[in-house]
Design a protein around this motif. Structure first.
Motif, PDB file in Angstrom:
ATOM      1  N   THR A  53      31.625  48.876  50.001  1.00 23.86           N
ATOM      2  CA  THR A  53      32.583  48.019  49.360  1.00 23.86           C
ATOM      3  C   THR A  53      32.066  47.159  48.518  1.00 23.86           C
ATOM      4  O   THR A  53      32.443  46.918  47.497  1.00 23.86           O
ATOM      5  CB  THR A  53      33.567  47.591  50.421  1.00 23.86           C
ATOM      6  N   HIS A  56      30.446  48.259  45.221  1.00 28.30           N
ATOM      7  CA  HIS A  56      31.496  48.577  44.299  1.00 28.30           C
ATOM      8  C   HIS A  56      32.181  47.262  43.845  1.00 28.30           C
ATOM      9  O   HIS A  56      32.331  47.084  42.343  1.00 28.30           O
ATOM     10  CB  HIS A  56      32.300  49.377  44.849  1.00 28.30           C
ATOM     11  N   GLU A  57      32.425  46.345  44.706  1.00 34.50           N
ATOM     12  CA  GLU A  57      33.247  45.118  44.358  1.00 34.50           C
ATOM     13  C   GLU A  57      32.326  44.228  43.363  1.00 34.50           C
ATOM     14  O   GLU A  57      32.762  43.391  42.662  1.00 34.50           O
ATOM     15  CB  GLU A  57      33.848  44.318  45.513  1.00 34.50           C
ATOM     16  N   THR A  58      31.082  44.120  43.728  1.00 34.78           N
ATOM     17  CA  THR A  58      30.143  43.307  42.934  1.00 34.78           C
ATOM     18  C   THR A  58      29.485  44.004  41.816  1.00 34.78           C
ATOM     19  O   THR A  58      28.602  43.616  41.210  1.00 34.78           O
ATOM     20  CB  THR A  58      29.111  42.496  43.774  1.00 34.78           C
ATOM     21  N   GLU A  67      36.382  36.192  40.192  1.00 36.17           N
ATOM     22  CA  GLU A  67      37.229  36.934  39.449  1.00 36.17           C
ATOM     23  C   GLU A  67      37.090  36.449  37.971  1.00 36.17           C
ATOM     24  O   GLU A  67      36.990  35.244  37.725  1.00 36.17           O
ATOM     25  CB  GLU A  67      38.678  36.594  40.086  1.00 36.17           C
ATOM     26  N   VAL A 110      34.318  40.579  48.406  1.00 33.33           N
ATOM     27  CA  VAL A 110      35.636  41.165  47.846  1.00 33.33           C
ATOM     28  C   VAL A 110      36.613  40.015  47.502  1.00 33.33           C
ATOM     29  O   VAL A 110      36.132  38.801  47.800  1.00 33.33           O
ATOM     30  CB  VAL A 110      36.639  41.776  49.077  1.00 33.33           C
ATOM     31  N   GLN A 111      37.496  40.101  46.673  1.00 33.48           N
ATOM     32  CA  GLN A 111      38.258  39.177  46.123  1.00 33.48           C
ATOM     33  C   GLN A 111      39.428  38.435  47.095  1.00 33.48           C
ATOM     34  O   GLN A 111      40.246  38.893  47.061  1.00 33.48           O
ATOM     35  CB  GLN A 111      38.887  39.696  44.839  1.00 33.48           C
ATOM     36  N   ASN A 182      42.213  47.706  49.011  1.00 33.66           N
ATOM     37  CA  ASN A 182      42.650  47.919  47.845  1.00 33.66           C
ATOM     38  C   ASN A 182      43.456  49.236  47.797  1.00 33.66           C
ATOM     39  O   ASN A 182      42.896  50.060  47.030  1.00 33.66           O
ATOM     40  CB  ASN A 182      42.032  47.485  46.823  1.00 33.66           C
TER      41      ASN A 182
END
Length: 207
Positions: A53, A56-58, A67, A110-111, A182
């Motif tokens: 995760t 991917h997210e970073t 963001e 994660v955001q 998500n």
């Protein structure tokens, strides 16, 4: 303890195209340190999925990120006084105060968004994340961001879905586990990343 040499050797070849930058090593070390400190006896698939995760997210940097967007964008997205009625209504449902939009936007591995989420996770960690913009920025500190990622995924703090819903005993669902963060956005891709991280996890031999 996780065999870091084995881990990094295999990550480098299978996930990072043969080369790891120091910032990527530091980020991975931070996540492994947080895991070993508080989750060492938990299911290794949890760690692998959290790493996939974060990967991917970073955008593969393995560093907490902000963001994308400026003050106008954050105001429109997260403030109860947003000119977009649907976003203003969402902000009110999330308990946002006027002015929150430019403070409680996405940060971390994660955001993390919305005052209520910053407050809830801050309380769990014993940290003030809501009293000021500087307090919210603590979510960008790697050690804090790592704990938010792991605790949030373990306890279902992001969407209500948690790691044990998908990895427990013989049960494993690498694709649907994306619902922890998500929905099914990029679920198959993240499942591939997570499985590769799982293959990188080994342990040092005890004395």
């Amino acid at each position: 303890m996780i065999n870091r040499k084995f881990f990094f050797d295999h990550c480098r070849e299978t996930l990072f195209t043969g080369r790891l930058r120091q910032a990527q090593v530091d980020g991975l070390d931070t996540l492994l340190d947080a895991w070993e400190q508080s989750w060492a006896m938990a299911d290794d698939r949890w760690l692998a999925y959290a790493l996939g995760t974060a990967f991917h997210e970073t955008a593969f940097t393995m560093q907490p990120i902000r963001e994308r967007g400026g003050r106008d964008y954050f105001f429109r997205m997260y403030d109860p006084q947003s000119p977009q009625p649907n976003r203003a209504a969402m902000a009110r449902r999330m308990g946002a105060h006027p002015g929150d939009g430019v403070v409680f936007y996405g940060r971390g591995y994660v955001q993390l968004t919305w005052r209520t989420n910053y407050d809830r996770i801050g309380r769990l960690l014993g940290l003030d994340l809501t009293s000021s913009p500087a307090a919210a920025d603590r979510a960008m500190q790697p050690q804090v961001a790592a704990t938010i990622l792991l605790k949030g995924m373990e306890q279902g703090l992001f969407t209500g879905k948690k790691l044990s819903d998908y990895f427990d005993g013989n049960k494993e669902d690498w694709k649907s586990a994306r619902r922890i963060v998500n929905g099914l956005d990029c679920a198959e891709m993240i499942a591939v990343y997570a499985r590769k991280f799982y293959a990188c996890i080994s342990y040092t031999v005890g004395p």
